[in-house]
Design a protein around this motif. Sequence first.
Motif: not given
Length: 160
Positions: A7-11, A13-19
Amino acid sequence: MVGPHWQRLNQRERAIVSVAGVLLVIAAVYWLLWNPLASGIEQRKQAIAAQQETLQWTRENTGIYLAAKEKGSDPKSQQATGSISQRVTELAAANGVEITRMQPQSDGLLVVIDSVTFSQLLTLLEVLQQQGGLAIESLDVTEGAEPGIVRVRRLQVSGA
């Protein structure tokens, strides 16, 4: 049900972690499943090829053996004549093996060879039995100075 860290990650950062997660899963599947299976399949293919080569060799030589047997050319009928020492000397010379020492024994001959290739030794043993009509009573071999070279300390042969 996403954790508080997500929840604390911005959009971005979430994309990078997902990839990165997807790439990690793909790498794990490759290294844990696909690579061992592919290696195993390749090893089995090589083993099958070796077995097929052996089968082909056996078929070819069986045909040669059966043809020779039908013609009545039994290897024992082609045996050399003469004393045991004459037969050993002639057959060794014919196969390029230099005998260092020969010593008559009560029922045969003791042969010593200082240096011979292993394949030449095997050929000589076969020829002594098949063409020379001799029996190999005992054999004491040690490794030579170079790879593939052996020293025959004791080769006990007798008339069959």
